[in-house]
Design a protein around this motif. Structure first.
Motif, PDB file in Angstrom:
ATOM      1  N   MET A   1      -1.274   3.083  17.692  1.00  0.00           N
ATOM      2  CA  MET A   1      -2.019   1.889  18.065  1.00  0.00           C
ATOM      3  C   MET A   1      -2.820   1.435  16.820  1.00  0.00           C
ATOM      4  O   MET A   1      -3.066   2.297  15.891  1.00  0.00           O
ATOM      5  CB  MET A   1      -3.303   2.379  18.950  1.00  0.00           C
ATOM      6  N   ARG A   2      -2.924   0.295  16.578  1.00  0.00           N
ATOM      7  CA  ARG A   2      -3.440  -0.355  15.396  1.00  0.00           C
ATOM      8  C   ARG A   2      -5.121   0.107  15.134  1.00  0.00           C
ATOM      9  O   ARG A   2      -5.839  -0.375  15.913  1.00  0.00           O
ATOM     10  CB  ARG A   2      -3.323  -2.042  15.080  1.00  0.00           C
ATOM     11  N   GLU A   3      -5.436   0.487  13.901  1.00  0.00           N
ATOM     12  CA  GLU A   3      -6.838   0.659  13.700  1.00  0.00           C
ATOM     13  C   GLU A   3      -7.407  -0.669  12.935  1.00  0.00           C
ATOM     14  O   GLU A   3      -6.952  -1.194  12.213  1.00  0.00           O
ATOM     15  CB  GLU A   3      -7.230   1.836  12.819  1.00  0.00           C
ATOM     16  N   TYR A   4      -8.640  -1.136  13.493  1.00  0.00           N
ATOM     17  CA  TYR A   4      -9.426  -2.179  12.776  1.00  0.00           C
ATOM     18  C   TYR A   4     -10.372  -1.513  11.993  1.00  0.00           C
ATOM     19  O   TYR A   4     -11.203  -0.844  12.784  1.00  0.00           O
ATOM     20  CB  TYR A   4      -9.638  -3.148  13.869  1.00  0.00           C
ATOM     21  N   LYS A   5     -10.248  -1.960  10.947  1.00  0.00           N
ATOM     22  CA  LYS A   5     -11.614  -1.293  10.064  1.00  0.00           C
ATOM     23  C   LYS A   5     -12.026  -2.519   9.143  1.00  0.00           C
ATOM     24  O   LYS A   5     -11.315  -3.170   8.525  1.00  0.00           O
ATOM     25  CB  LYS A   5     -10.727  -0.274   9.052  1.00  0.00           C
ATOM     26  N   PHE A   6     -13.313  -2.416   8.775  1.00  0.00           N
ATOM     27  CA  PHE A   6     -14.065  -3.301   8.125  1.00  0.00           C
ATOM     28  C   PHE A   6     -14.743  -2.749   7.062  1.00  0.00           C
ATOM     29  O   PHE A   6     -15.152  -1.528   6.943  1.00  0.00           O
ATOM     30  CB  PHE A   6     -14.807  -4.134   9.109  1.00  0.00           C
ATOM     31  N   VAL A  53     -25.412  -4.777   7.359  1.00  0.00           N
ATOM     32  CA  VAL A  53     -24.644  -5.248   6.234  1.00  0.00           C
ATOM     33  C   VAL A  53     -24.913  -6.879   5.898  1.00  0.00           C
ATOM     34  O   VAL A  53     -25.331  -7.647   6.985  1.00  0.00           O
ATOM     35  CB  VAL A  53     -23.078  -4.928   6.417  1.00  0.00           C
ATOM     36  N   ASP A  54     -24.685  -7.389   4.909  1.00  0.00           N
ATOM     37  CA  ASP A  54     -24.658  -8.774   4.473  1.00  0.00           C
ATOM     38  C   ASP A  54     -23.286  -9.361   5.320  1.00  0.00           C
ATOM     39  O   ASP A  54     -22.367  -9.048   4.799  1.00  0.00           O
ATOM     40  CB  ASP A  54     -24.824  -8.966   3.183  1.00  0.00           C
ATOM     41  N   PRO A  55     -23.499 -10.238   6.195  1.00  0.00           N
ATOM     42  CA  PRO A  55     -22.324 -10.932   6.813  1.00  0.00           C
ATOM     43  C   PRO A  55     -21.339 -11.499   5.806  1.00  0.00           C
ATOM     44  O   PRO A  55     -20.164 -11.722   6.152  1.00  0.00           O
ATOM     45  CB  PRO A  55     -22.762 -11.734   7.892  1.00  0.00           C
ATOM     46  N   GLU A  56     -21.881 -11.963   4.687  1.00  0.00           N
ATOM     47  CA  GLU A  56     -21.000 -12.719   4.089  1.00  0.00           C
ATOM     48  C   GLU A  56     -20.136 -11.656   3.081  1.00  0.00           C
ATOM     49  O   GLU A  56     -19.280 -12.255   2.466  1.00  0.00           O
ATOM     50  CB  GLU A  56     -21.977 -13.663   2.741  1.00  0.00           C
ATOM     51  N   THR A  57     -20.340 -10.573   3.063  1.00  0.00           N
ATOM     52  CA  THR A  57     -19.516  -9.658   2.478  1.00  0.00           C
ATOM     53  C   THR A  57     -18.490  -8.703   3.496  1.00  0.00           C
ATOM     54  O   THR A  57     -17.888  -8.198   2.705  1.00  0.00           O
ATOM     55  CB  THR A  57     -20.384  -8.569   1.797  1.00  0.00           C
ATOM     56  N   VAL A  58     -18.467  -9.267   4.715  1.00  0.00           N
ATOM     57  CA  VAL A  58     -17.761  -8.350   5.557  1.00  0.00           C
ATOM     58  C   VAL A  58     -16.226  -8.960   5.497  1.00  0.00           C
ATOM     59  O   VAL A  58     -15.883 -10.173   5.325  1.00  0.00           O
ATOM     60  CB  VAL A  58     -18.039  -8.634   6.850  1.00  0.00           C
ATOM     61  N   GLY A  59     -15.389  -7.895   5.223  1.00  0.00           N
ATOM     62  CA  GLY A  59     -13.912  -8.351   5.100  1.00  0.00           C
ATOM     63  C   GLY A  59     -12.995  -7.268   6.133  1.00  0.00           C
ATOM     64  O   GLY A  59     -13.467  -6.027   6.029  1.00  0.00           O
ATOM     65  N   GLN A  70      -5.135   2.918  -2.731  1.00  0.00           N
ATOM     66  CA  GLN A  70      -6.367   2.179  -2.342  1.00  0.00           C
ATOM     67  C   GLN A  70      -6.219   1.233  -1.190  1.00  0.00           C
ATOM     68  O   GLN A  70      -5.142   0.499  -1.167  1.00  0.00           O
ATOM     69  CB  GLN A  70      -7.035   1.531  -3.672  1.00  0.00           C
ATOM     70  N   GLU A  71      -7.043   1.229  -0.072  1.00  0.00           N
ATOM     71  CA  GLU A  71      -6.745   0.419   0.919  1.00  0.00           C
ATOM     72  C   GLU A  71      -7.048  -1.154   0.447  1.00  0.00           C
ATOM     73  O   GLU A  71      -8.052  -1.469  -0.389  1.00  0.00           O
ATOM     74  CB  GLU A  71      -7.803   0.721   1.900  1.00  0.00           C
ATOM     75  N   ILE A  72      -6.208  -2.073   0.990  1.00  0.00           N
ATOM     76  CA  ILE A  72      -6.687  -3.465   0.376  1.00  0.00           C
ATOM     77  C   ILE A  72      -7.379  -4.255   1.563  1.00  0.00           C
ATOM     78  O   ILE A  72      -7.056  -4.140   2.714  1.00  0.00           O
ATOM     79  CB  ILE A  72      -5.537  -4.055   0.287  1.00  0.00           C
ATOM     80  N   PHE A  73      -8.307  -4.817   1.246  1.00  0.00           N
ATOM     81  CA  PHE A  73      -9.324  -5.683   2.249  1.00  0.00           C
ATOM     82  C   PHE A  73      -9.295  -6.936   1.903  1.00  0.00           C
ATOM     83  O   PHE A  73      -9.110  -7.507   0.535  1.00  0.00           O
ATOM     84  CB  PHE A  73     -11.025  -4.977   2.042  1.00  0.00           C
ATOM     85  N   GLU A  74      -9.717  -7.770   3.120  1.00  0.00           N
ATOM     86  CA  GLU A  74      -9.935  -9.222   2.820  1.00  0.00           C
ATOM     87  C   GLU A  74     -11.158  -9.277   1.984  1.00  0.00           C
ATOM     88  O   GLU A  74     -12.152  -8.622   2.110  1.00  0.00           O
ATOM     89  CB  GLU A  74     -10.454  -9.481   4.139  1.00  0.00           C
ATOM     90  N   GLY A  75     -10.923 -10.230   0.785  1.00  0.00           N
ATOM     91  CA  GLY A  75     -11.911 -10.394  -0.306  1.00  0.00           C
ATOM     92  C   GLY A  75     -11.562  -9.644  -1.421  1.00  0.00           C
ATOM     93  O   GLY A  75     -12.294  -9.839  -2.501  1.00  0.00           O
TER      94      GLY A  75
END
Length: 138
Positions: A1-6, A53-59, A70-75
């Motif tokens: 199962m895929r984990e969704y992490k933000f 959290v600041d919604p503008e910084t969520v990735g 290191q994990e790679i995040f959007e942004g």
């Protein structure tokens, strides 16, 4: 199962919070929540911690890790070697999401074939905005 992490920057401390994201509506804040396991004098318990959290910084996490683990995040900004670019194989770009896929925008276009790249996270758009200008000027 895929984990969704933000991840997102906490309003109260400016630190990064990692976990599940719940988008706020109306008066409700945008939050990231995560489980924490505690232990004291032989007792073990867990609880959910929550941070606004600041919604503008969520990735969202891409589910990939860079060459340093290191994990790679959007942004994030990444430096990568593109094995198909003969003249300038080492590039950098911004990690974004579009067309149902994560991509790297290097200024030369969007790269979707992550398997071809050896990436290294070098910053993100919120802590290192100058990298965005550098990527656009390449």
């Amino acid at each position: 199962m895929r984990e969704y992490k933000f991840r997102g920057r906490r309003i109260d401390t400016g630190e990064w919070a990692y976990g599940n994201y719940q988008a706020g509506k109306g008066k409700h804040p945008h939050v990231i929540s995560w489980w924490t396991v505690h232990q004291s004098e032989g007792d073990i318990w867990d609880e959910v911690d929550v941070a606004e959290v600041d919604p503008e910084t969520v990735g969202q996490c891409t589910g990939l890790i860079d060459r340093n683990g290191q994990e790679i995040f959007e942004g994030d900004f990444v430096r990568f070697d593109d094995n198909y670019m003969i003249e300038n194989p080492t590039q950098q770009g911004y990690v974004g999401f579009g067309s149902a896929s994560f991509y790297i925008d290097s200024g030369y276009g969007k790269h979707y074939r992550w398997i071809d790249y050896d990436c290294e996270v070098i910053g993100n758009v919120w802590q290192h905005p100058h990298l965005l200008e550098e990527a656009k000027s390449q």
